[in-house]
Design an enzyme around this catalytic site. Structure first.
Site, PDB file in Angstrom:
ATOM      1  N   TYR A 141     -25.622  15.994 -17.104  1.00  0.00           N
ATOM      2  CA  TYR A 141     -24.895  15.446 -15.492  1.00  0.00           C
ATOM      3  C   TYR A 141     -25.513  14.195 -14.542  1.00  0.00           C
ATOM      4  CZ  TYR A 141     -25.070  15.636 -10.119  1.00  0.00           C
ATOM      5  OH  TYR A 141     -24.374  15.551  -8.872  1.00  0.00           O
ATOM      6  N   SER A 186     -26.753  10.413  -7.847  1.00  0.00           N
ATOM      7  CA  SER A 186     -27.390  11.551  -7.531  1.00  0.00           C
ATOM      8  C   SER A 186     -29.045  10.943  -7.995  1.00  0.00           C
ATOM      9  CB  SER A 186     -26.907  12.787  -9.021  1.00  0.00           C
ATOM     10  OG  SER A 186     -28.154  13.788  -9.110  1.00  0.00           O
TER      11      SER A 186
END
Length: 347
Positions: free
Chosen positions: A166, A141
């Protein structure tokens, strides 16, 4: 070749499955179909692939639409089930898109991210070790860039200061993949996705949230008073990029030296790519275009910056461009396509 595609009921996974099946691959789709967001949307994506509900967990089900597609409902945390699946199917390639997503969600449910993104990814790596594959492609990501403000984000930049769990879990995936590439020779490629959007998109993402709220006459939450920018990347461009990567497994970088290390490659068969649109769009411009497409004005609920968010993202995609990647869809065209799908889906 036979591909295991995890996260197949997700936004990117669904589109990639369609692409690969039409391109002649044998695909086994894998997904937990959890309730992080509306499971009905996930099941309807699967329905497009010829898979219907009432599926027994752990049972391979054949598609009624694509003869070369099978689906299994399973969690990444199911180590024994994953091992059985690899032993039975003999995969050539694994594309691991399954993960717990959501920067803000990670603030409230941190253990979910450890279970899925760390333990689950370890299970995939162990299966690739026990039943060797030609290539493991996995989702990272743009969130890994964290406190970095050097634009555009480059894979040569350090990513040691994530600002959400995350992001930390995705950085961990990259480190875990490198260790398995080094120790066991597994070719691995990590893809740092930049704000993917388009038809069948996730309901927790900005475009979906804004469109839904405007159509229902509700205010939209705009963080940092709208002073944000994102590298919005249309889904078809993302799928093109993944396909290029799938067909180009990495080898060791023969010029790699520890004293002047290229962060995105290694003496092991390991590679990291940014996959984005190579431009940044102001959030307020994005909202204005949604208003134009809907023919309605948004009511803005201006809020301060949220923990875990970053001010801007902007991808340097030059390494991926060397494989032939070139984004084609600008955000205005992309919003048009999403709104057209949204109106049809929720008619």
């Amino acid at each position: 070749m036979k591909i295991l595609l995890t996260g197949v009921a997700g936004f990117i996974g669904f589109h990639l499955a369609e692409y690969l099946l039409k391109d002649g691959f044998d695909v086994v789709g894998f997904d937990a179909v959890n309730d992080y967001y509306d499971p009905r949307l996930k099941w309807n994506r699967l329905k497009e692939l010829g898979i219907y509900e009432n599926i027994v967990d752990g049972e391979l089900v054949e598609s009624v639409t694509y003869p070369s597609f099978k689906f299994i409902r399973m969690q990444l945390e199911d180590e024994a089930g994953i091992m059985r699946l690899f032993e039975k199917e003999g995969f050539d390639i694994v594309v691991n898109l399954a993960a717990q997503a959501g920067v803000r969600y990670s603030l409230a449910f941190p253990k979910t991210f450890i279970n899925s993104n760390i333990t689950g990814f370890l299970n995939i790596l162990e299966a690739c070790r026990s039943y060797p594959v030609k290539h493991l492609v996995y989702a990272s990501s743009s969130s890994v860039y964290g406190l970095n403000t050097n634009m555009p984000f480059s894979t040569s930049h350090g990513v040691d200061h994530p600002i959400s769990l995350y992001a930390a879990s995705k950085k961990s995936n990259e480190l875990m993949a490198h260790s398995y590439s080094h120790l066991f020779g597994i070719p691995t490629t990590g893809l740092r996705f930049f704000t993917v959007y388009g038809p069948w998109g996730r309901p927790d993402m900005a475009l979906f949230l804004f469109t839904e709220a405007i159509k229902k006459g509700k205010p939209i939450d705009v963080f940092n008073n709208g002073n944000m920018e994102r590298d919005f990347t249309y889904i078809s461009d993302i799928i093109e990029g993944i396909n290029l990567v799938v067909n180009n497994p990495p080898g060791p970088n023969k010029n790699w030296k520890a004293e002047s290390a290229d962060i995105a490659s290694s003496s092991a068969p390991y590679r990291i790519f940014n996959i984005g649109n190579n431009q940044s769009v102001k959030l307020m411009s994005f909202i204005e275009e949604i208003e134009n497409q809907l023919g309605e004005k948004a009511s803005l609920n201006l809020l301060p910056m949220q923990p875990g968010d970053v001010l801007a993202t902007f991808s340097d995609i030059s390494p991926l461009q060397k494989l032939g990647f070139q984004p084609k869809i600008d955000y205005k065209k992309g919003i048009f396509e999403f709104v057209k799908w949204y109106n049809s889906y929720y008619k």
